[in-house]
Enzyme design. Structure first.
Site, PDB file in Angstrom:
ATOM      1  N   ASP A   1      21.771 -13.628  24.885  1.00  0.00           N
ATOM      2  CA  ASP A   1      21.994 -15.075  24.992  1.00  0.00           C
ATOM      3  C   ASP A   1      21.076 -15.693  26.050  1.00  0.00           C
ATOM      4  OD1 ASP A   1      23.642 -16.418  23.256  1.00  0.00           O
ATOM      5  OD2 ASP A   1      25.497 -15.913  24.310  1.00  0.00           O
TER       6      ASP A   1
ATOM      7  N   LYS B   1      27.859 -14.300  12.960  1.00  0.00           N
ATOM      8  CA  LYS B   1      26.895 -13.457  13.690  1.00  0.00           C
ATOM      9  C   LYS B   1      26.967 -12.020  13.185  1.00  0.00           C
ATOM     10  CE  LYS B   1      26.894 -16.402  17.756  1.00  0.00           C
ATOM     11  NZ  LYS B   1      27.531 -16.778  19.007  1.00  0.00           N
TER      12      LYS B   1
ATOM     13  N   GLN C   1      31.134 -14.305  23.560  1.00  0.00           N
ATOM     14  CA  GLN C   1      31.288 -15.632  22.967  1.00  0.00           C
ATOM     15  C   GLN C   1      31.961 -16.587  23.964  1.00  0.00           C
ATOM     16  OE1 GLN C   1      30.141 -16.490  19.785  1.00  0.00           O
ATOM     17  NE2 GLN C   1      30.680 -18.571  20.393  1.00  0.00           N
TER      18      GLN C   1
END
Ligand code: NAP
Length: 296
Positions: free
Chosen positions: A121, A54, A98
């Site tokens: 997200d 990422k 994460q």
């Protein structure tokens, strides 16, 4: 019939190019550089790989990457304080924590502490509610990538029968909402669904997000259907460790009209959509027009 292979790797590259173009324009015309903060707690090997990837791709499209690596025993208070600092930082337009988090941390609390406008997200309860009510939201990256591939391949999805196998909060449920938003007739199947084969056979669009290697055989697929395989399963085959999806690719490709491979299908789209969400969040934060074709 031999299915068209939907090349997620190539499509993700086009999304990254669009993001990079928009980032360049933001810098030239407004002096703004979108920033994405990624928070990793602990040393889960798979998470470390994702976070590295990422960070690298964020920089490649011209955005700023802020990586925060915290010890596995970081307290909840410390983590929440970091998120509050990132919420208040005007140079950070997207925040991603994460998952999975270590057991002593409450994932729901952590995610819901992120400013919903920076929740790239799309897991914050506000974004879930906005998506569910058809309002502008941050959309979870994996289902957004699936939707983009479906629209690219099929054009309008209106009126199509769609079956989503899996009802997780990160893939199945938001995928179903997105397909409903595009006027599909949507069925969500799960482990208690009766006669799954029959349910899947009526689908023009099948999205498999289960996590069971090659569970969906070709004879469950309606001839000509479009199959999106979200699953990532590592198995041993011929003495080697290989990645396979939730769909039995070998048999499904003889029946489907189009199918995503594993690897090289949905996977590459997920990070591309994270970058897309970050540039979208940046534009919204600054009251600027959003890039076209990068949101639901
Ligand atoms: P998850 O949270 O474990 O959910 C799996 C879903 O599958 C559950 O709803 C479960 O039903 C259902 N299921 C399990 N066994 C079933 C069966 N025999 N028949 C029908 N449904 C069944 O998984 P997830 O996070 O959604 O991920 C699904 C897969 O996608 C995994 O392989 C994951 O690695 C992959 N994934 C890929 C990406 C990507 O970027 N490509 C991103 C995210 C996830 P119940 O609810 O009834 O238990």
């Amino acid at each position: 019939m031999r299915a068209t292979i939907i090349d997620g790797k190539a499509f993700a590259a086009t999304i990254r190019d669009k993001v990079a173009d928009h980032v360049a324009r933001l810098r030239e015309q407004h002096g703004i550089t979108p920033g994405l903060a990624v928070v990793l707690v602990g040393e889960d090997p798979a998470s470390q790989v994702y976070v590295r990837s990422k960070g690298r791709q964020t920089v490649e499209v011209g955005m700023t990457s802020y990586e925060h690596r915290l010890d596995a025993d970081t307290s909840e208070a410390e983590l929440l304080a970091l998120i509050e600092r990132l919420n208040a930082d005007p140079d950070v337009h997207g925040i991603l924590v994460q998952l999975p988090l270590p057991d002593h941390l409450d994932s729901d609390l952590v995610i819901n502490t992120i400013d919903p406008a920076k929740d790239v997200d799309g897991f914050h309860i506000s974004n879930v509610g906005l998506l569910g009510t058809g309002q502008k939201s941050m959309v979870p990256c994996t289902p957004l990538g699936c939707l983009m591939m479906l629209r690219d391949h099929l054009g309008s999805l209106s009126g199509m029968e769609a079956v989503v196998i899996g009802r997780s909060n990160i893939v199945g449920k938001p995928m179903a909402q997105l397909l409903l938003g595009d006027s599909c007739t949507v069925t969500i199947a799960h482990s208690r669904t009766r006669d799954l084969a029959q349910v899947v056979r009526r689908a023009d669009i099948v999205v498999a997000a289960v996590g069971r290697a090659e569970m969906v055989p070709g004879d469950w697929i309606k001839p000509g259907a479009t199959v999106i395989d979200v699953g990532i399963n590592r198995i041993e085959r011929g003495g080697k460790s290989v990645l396979v999806g939730d769909v039995d690719f070998a048999s499904a490709r003889d029946v489907a009209g189009a199918i995503t491979p594993v690897p090289g299908g949905v996977g590459p789209m997920t990070i591309a959509c994270l970058l897309a969400n970050t540039v979208t969040a940046c534009c919204r934060a600054r009251g600027l027009p959003e890039p076209e074709g990068l949101t639901a």
